[in-house]
Design a protein around this motif. Structure first.
Motif, PDB file in Angstrom:
ATOM      1  N   HIS A  20       0.839  -1.197   0.000  1.00 15.93           N
ATOM      2  CA  HIS A  20       0.000   0.000   0.000  1.00 15.93           C
ATOM      3  C   HIS A  20       0.877   1.250   0.000  1.00 15.93           C
ATOM      4  CE1 HIS A  20      -3.915  -1.951   0.915  1.00 15.93           C
ATOM      5  NE2 HIS A  20      -3.137  -2.875   1.468  1.00 15.93           N
ATOM      6  N   LYS A  21       0.375   2.303  -0.635  1.00 16.02           N
ATOM      7  CA  LYS A  21       1.012   3.619  -0.556  1.00 16.02           C
ATOM      8  C   LYS A  21       0.144   4.481   0.350  1.00 16.02           C
ATOM      9  CE  LYS A  21       3.500   3.580  -4.936  1.00 16.02           C
ATOM     10  NZ  LYS A  21       3.775   4.282  -6.206  1.00 16.02           N
ATOM     11  N   ALA A  22       0.662   4.752   1.549  1.00 16.60           N
ATOM     12  CA  ALA A  22      -0.097   5.512   2.544  1.00 16.60           C
ATOM     13  C   ALA A  22       0.487   6.910   2.675  1.00 16.60           C
ATOM     14  CB  ALA A  22      -0.030   4.799   3.892  1.00 16.60           C
ATOM     15  N   PRO A  23      -0.335   7.949   2.813  1.00 15.27           N
ATOM     16  CA  PRO A  23       0.200   9.299   3.010  1.00 15.27           C
ATOM     17  C   PRO A  23       1.087   9.354   4.240  1.00 15.27           C
ATOM     18  CG  PRO A  23      -2.167   9.215   3.464  1.00 15.27           C
ATOM     19  CD  PRO A  23      -1.807   7.919   2.841  1.00 15.27           C
ATOM     20  N   ALA A  24       2.206  10.061   4.115  1.00 18.21           N
ATOM     21  CA  ALA A  24       3.236  10.025   5.156  1.00 18.21           C
ATOM     22  C   ALA A  24       2.843  10.780   6.418  1.00 18.21           C
ATOM     23  CB  ALA A  24       4.549  10.584   4.607  1.00 18.21           C
ATOM     24  N   GLY A  25       1.937  11.766   6.318  1.00 21.20           N
ATOM     25  CA  GLY A  25       1.532  12.496   7.513  1.00 21.20           C
ATOM     26  C   GLY A  25       1.665  13.994   7.333  1.00 21.20           C
ATOM     27  N   VAL A  26       2.299  14.637   8.318  1.00 22.57           N
ATOM     28  CA  VAL A  26       2.470  16.090   8.297  1.00 22.57           C
ATOM     29  C   VAL A  26       3.782  16.425   7.591  1.00 22.57           C
ATOM     30  CG1 VAL A  26       2.762  18.179   9.688  1.00 22.57           C
ATOM     31  CG2 VAL A  26       1.142  16.401  10.410  1.00 22.57           C
ATOM     32  N   VAL A  27       3.697  17.317   6.628  1.00 23.93           N
ATOM     33  CA  VAL A  27       4.861  17.749   5.850  1.00 23.93           C
ATOM     34  C   VAL A  27       5.216  19.178   6.232  1.00 23.93           C
ATOM     35  CG1 VAL A  27       5.717  18.266   3.532  1.00 23.93           C
ATOM     36  CG2 VAL A  27       4.292  16.234   3.921  1.00 23.93           C
ATOM     37  N   GLY A  28       6.483  19.407   6.516  1.00 22.87           N
ATOM     38  CA  GLY A  28       7.008  20.759   6.668  1.00 22.87           C
ATOM     39  C   GLY A  28       7.683  21.163   5.376  1.00 22.87           C
ATOM     40  N   ALA A  29       7.283  22.293   4.799  1.00 22.85           N
ATOM     41  CA  ALA A  29       7.841  22.757   3.530  1.00 22.85           C
ATOM     42  C   ALA A  29       8.470  24.132   3.729  1.00 22.85           C
ATOM     43  CB  ALA A  29       6.763  22.822   2.460  1.00 22.85           C
TER      44      ALA A  29
END
Length: 494
Positions: free
Chosen positions: A152-161
């Motif tokens: 499965h490809k699961a969203p990684a979570g919170v991204v800091g950009a």
């Protein structure tokens, strides 16, 4: 297309004080402090923005964490997420003129480049990832008949950009588009000298229907806000474009905190190799000049080192000088300007110091003077420095300004050795009519991008990333989404 009258009308529009956007709400810094926003066009104070604290960054991270954990975005049906991102891209396009002019007033990029690269480029990128988000599949492993292996490809979570100031919308969209398409939530730290347009497109995202908390923006100093994002235990992925020194600090912060994945697009000292058999020397000179002098040299992949075959050095340098002299440097909101303002007084000072050092070392220098001082803005003539040695600082270090170093070579092997004699590996170029030579150079150049008989301008379908100390991971293309997925294996007994 924008005409001059429309640009001038937008230029005259007052700019309201900027704000953070946290959990869908505009707000100032918790300490009440602000920072002046200086326009590089004339050195005036354009407006103010919050000088946010680490606590403000943590509030934004908490909002992004809640928005991810409750699934308001990641669990939304792909068709619904896609519709919101398409609407967002549409709103950016509808506001392209005001966004472009606002951005130019903030960072100094010439309007002809800014309109295409910034709002229109951002809209195109967001639309690309919206279209892709329901076409990225997991996998089924080739196991025996008694067990089913699924990936499965699961969203990684919170991204800091953390976004740079040269193209905040374009590069910002390279990060926001795939992160949101993957189902992540995001906290953006915009650049101190170019925050205004990122705040505005975040507002447009809310208008398009993006749930509150999914995209948050916190302005302020990198050493405070950026550091808080990097050191947070609740940020899962960090993506950054900027300097190598900052990139190292972000990796150290990851190690000190939760070992978050860190993706870096760092500096470049990109070689542009011109062989005597280049198909059109005049065209090569014109394109090479644009590849270093547009946006006042403030382009990550700029061809900052020209390696030219010695037999054509004088001829090609003369053509290059003609091309550079024909590029009008001036008010970036004037449609006649080919190159605009340097982003800040600090950056201009650094650029001029490199030129002064080269001149003091006896290197021939064409151009490189400060211009239009009477305006109060930050302008510089393109600088062409000849006979630069591999030991010179100008050959080794990134300037991030309109300063070109020319070094001659005699053989293919010498050209390759000179091209690869750098700690960086972002972009490169080769000008030749020899197909075998072109393929050999593509194979041997230590760079993430190799141009052949062109420079720059590739669209979003191909990845952009570097090797060596130019970073890791890729922006653009479907490969950019890999940064924002976790792979999850499922074993199912049948």
């Amino acid at each position: 297309m924008l005409d001059q009258a429309a640009i001038d009308a937008l230029r005259a529009t007052p700019v309201a004080p900027a704000h953070n956007l946290i959990d869908g709400n505009p707000c100032g810094a918790s300490n009440g402090q602000t920072m002046d926003v200086i326009s590089p066009i004339d050195g005036s104070v354009l407006t103010t923005m919050p000088r946010s604290t680490a606590a403000d960054a943590e509030r934004a991270i908490d909002a992004a964490r809640r928005a991810f954990d409750d699934g308001r975005w990641s669990d939304m049906a792909p068709a619904a997420r896609k519709k919101i991102m398409f609407k967002w891209a549409e709103l950016i396009e509808q506001n392209a003129a005001s966004l472009a002019v606002l951005g130019v007033r903030n960072n100094g990029t010439e309007i002809s480049m800014a309109l295409k690269a910034e709002p229109l480029g951002a809209a195109q990128t967001i639309r690309y990832y919206a279209e892709a988000l329901d076409k990225v599949y997991g996998e089924i492993a080739p196991t025996d008949g008694n067990i089913l292996g699924m990936i499965h490809k699961a969203p990684a979570g919170v991204v800091g950009a953390i976004i740079p100031w040269n193209f905040p919308l374009m590069i910002g969209a390279w990060k926001l588009g795939p992160a949101l398409a993957a189902g992540c939530t995001v906290v953006v730290k915009p650049p101190e000298t170019a925050s205004l347009t990122l705040i505005r497109i975040a507002e447009l995202a809310l208008e398009a229907g993006l749930p509150a908390g999914v995209l948050n923006v916190v302005t302020g100093e990198g050493a405070v806000v950026g550091a808080a994002i990097a050191e947070s235990m609740h940020v899962d992925v960090l993506t950054f474009t900027g300097s190598g020194a900052t990139g190292r600090r972000l990796m150290e912060a990851s190690a000190r905190s939760n070992m978050k994945r860190v993706y870096l697009e760092l500096g470049g000292k990109s070689p542009n190799i011109v062989f005597a058999d280049a198909p059109d020397l005049r065209k090569a000179a014109k394109v090479s000049a644009a590849g270093i002098f547009r946006n006042s040299g403030q382009v990550c992949i700029a061809g900052t080192r020209l390696l030219v075959e010695r037999s054509i050095q004088d001829e090609f340098t003369a053509e290059l000088v003609k091309a550079a002299d024909a590029m009008k440097v001036g008010d970036p909101l004037d449609l006649g300007s080919v190159a605009g303002a340097v982003n800040s007084a600090r950056q201009l000072e650094q650029n001029l110091a490199f030129v002064a050092e080269a001149r003091a070392a006896g290197r021939p220098v064409h151009g490189g003077a400060q211009l239009l001082t009477e305006t109060g803005g930050f302008y510089m003539a393109p600088a062409i420095v000849s006979d630069v040695l591999p030991t010179d600082r100008l050959f080794r270090e990134e300037v991030f300004g309109p300063v070109l170093a020319i070094t001659p070579f005699d053989t293919d092997e010498e050209a390759l050795a000179l091209a690869n004699a750098t700690e960086f590996g972002l972009a490169s170029a080769v000008w030749t009519s020899n197909l075998s030579r072109a393929h050999h150079m593509i194979a041997k150049l230590q760079a993430g991008v190799v141009h052949v008989n062109t420079y720059g301008g590739a669209d979003g379908t191909v990845p952009l990333g570097g090797v060596k100390q130019s970073g890791n991971g890729h922006d653009k293309s479907l490969h950019a989404m890999d940064k924002f997925f976790d792979l999850k294996t499922a074993w199912i007994a049948l």
